[in-house]
Motif scaffolding. Structure first.
Motif, mmCIF file in Angstrom:
data_model
loop_
_atom_site.group_PDB
_atom_site.id
_atom_site.type_symbol
_atom_site.label_atom_id
_atom_site.label_comp_id
_atom_site.label_asym_id
_atom_site.label_seq_id
_atom_site.Cartn_x
_atom_site.Cartn_y
_atom_site.Cartn_z
ATOM 1 N N ARG A 11 0.843 -1.205 0.000
ATOM 2 C CA ARG A 11 0.000 0.000 0.000
ATOM 3 C C ARG A 11 0.877 1.253 0.000
ATOM 4 N N ALA A 12 1.950 1.232 0.809
ATOM 5 C CA ALA A 12 2.843 2.397 0.868
ATOM 6 C C ALA A 12 3.512 2.631 -0.493
ATOM 7 N N THR A 13 3.911 1.545 -1.142
ATOM 8 C CA THR A 13 4.546 1.682 -2.458
ATOM 9 C C THR A 13 3.571 2.307 -3.455
ATOM 10 N N ILE A 14 2.353 1.805 -3.445
ATOM 11 C CA ILE A 14 1.360 2.309 -4.405
ATOM 12 C C ILE A 14 1.014 3.767 -4.094
ATOM 13 N N GLU A 15 0.859 4.069 -2.812
ATOM 14 C CA GLU A 15 0.570 5.467 -2.452
ATOM 15 C C GLU A 15 1.741 6.369 -2.839
ATOM 16 N N GLY A 16 2.962 5.828 -2.711
ATOM 17 C CA GLY A 16 4.149 6.594 -3.112
ATOM 18 C C GLY A 16 4.137 6.934 -4.591
ATOM 19 N N GLU A 17 3.450 6.108 -5.383
ATOM 20 C CA GLU A 17 3.329 6.377 -6.830
ATOM 21 C C GLU A 17 2.114 7.252 -7.126
ATOM 22 N N GLY A 18 1.389 7.641 -6.070
ATOM 23 C CA GLY A 18 0.200 8.480 -6.287
ATOM 24 C C GLY A 18 -1.076 7.680 -6.448
ATOM 25 N N GLY A 19 -1.020 6.373 -6.183
ATOM 26 C CA GLY A 19 -2.216 5.524 -6.331
ATOM 27 C C GLY A 19 -3.062 5.503 -5.066
#
Ligand code: NAP
Length: 260
Positions: free
Chosen positions: A50-58
């Motif tokens: 989730r953190a990775t995806i949020e880091g990409e703006g997702g």
């Protein structure tokens, strides 16, 4: 103009998103614009993704799910819809295997595989499918075309392989399950299709490719290579999109020619 697929505004629920193919499916659907719900037992792994995806703006959400527990399925799906919104896309991906000759299979091994790969996948799809169909009946007749269920079967569901016989049986069941759901649910605007991956390098098998047996197997493959999780991206996104509205009950091999 270039051909493109946009999943913006869609909500995707991905089981087994804590690693391997499921994590890649979630990343890909997020990059295509969908809000993604990451579901499995290892919540810490889901939170990392989730953190990775949020880091990409997702837009990603982590929800604990054990597909072998019917109550867990019901509460995870309800929680997902409350927190994020109605599920448009289900990637039914959780799966397990064992490596044994058939004569060595104990009832616990059999249940381990079938409880997750068949019964678990069935009741996850049933729970999400019922909700998709309820939305269809609330819409103007024929106007709901948005439900997409993608069952992750296996090349081993089409071709029997040594030492994983019960896994092969379970994935054959997933293929028939896909067709049965497509037949009953298609008229409600819910399309159900199966992807049958060939050998893809993930946690489930990574150690194997380094062994003598693994190397022998690679040498027997048509192009002497195993795939990477991202090799399924294009097929997955296509099946999740509106543009796939005429594809229902399809069982699509993505196996580099292994099943030919
Ligand atoms: N890799 C391949 O070569 C290949 C080829 C054909 C088909 N497949 C299929 O592709 C799917 C993903 O495989 P993979 O290679 O990515 O394997 P993996 O890396 O071992 O991942 C399996 C996933 O299933 C989840 N899972 C297992 N039991 C579960 C349960 N009771 N409840 C909820 N989730 C559960 C795991 O999450 P938790 O442990 O966090 O619950 C994990 O995220 C499987 O269905 C597999 O059969 C893989």
């Amino acid at each position: 103009m270039a051909y493109s697929i946009d999943l913006s505004g869609r909500v995707a629920f991905i089981t087994g998103a804590s690693g391997g193919l499921g994590a890649q499916f979630a990343l890909t659907l997020s990059r295509a614009g969908a809000a993604v719900i990451l579901a499995s037992r290892r919540i810490d792994k889901l939170k990392d993704l989730r953190a990775t995806i949020e880091g990409e703006g997702g837009d990603a959400h982590a929800i604990e799910l054990d597909v072998t527990d019917p109550d867990s399925i019901k509460s995870a799906v309800a929680h997902a819809e409350t927190e994020v919104g109605s599920i448009d896309i289900l990637v039914n991906n959780s799966g397990v295997s064992t490596t044994q000759r058939l004569t060595e299979v104990e009832p616990e091994d059999y249940d381990f595989i079938f409880d997750t790969n068949v019964k678990g996948a069935f009741f996850v799809a049933q729970e999400v499918g019922k909700r998709m169909m309820a939305r269809a009946t609330g819409s103007a007749p024929g106007s709901y075309t948005g439900g997409r269920i993608i069952n992750i079967a296996s090349a081993a569901g089409l071709r029997v392989l040594p030492q994983i016989g019960v896994y092969c049986m379970s994935k054959a069941a997933v293929i028939q399950m896909t067709k049965a759901m497509a037949l009953e649910w298609g008229k409600f605007g819910v399309n159900v299709n199966a992807i049958c991956p060939g050998y893809i390098d993930t946690e489930i098998n990574h150690h194997h490719w380094q062994t003598d047996g693994g190397q022998k197997l690679v040498n027997m493959l048509p192009r002497k290579r195993v795939g990477q999780p991202q090799d399924l991206d294009a097929l997955l996104v296509m099946l999740c999109s509106d543009q796939s509205h005429f594809i229902n009950g399809a069982v699509i091999a993505a196996d580099d020619g292994f099943g030919i």
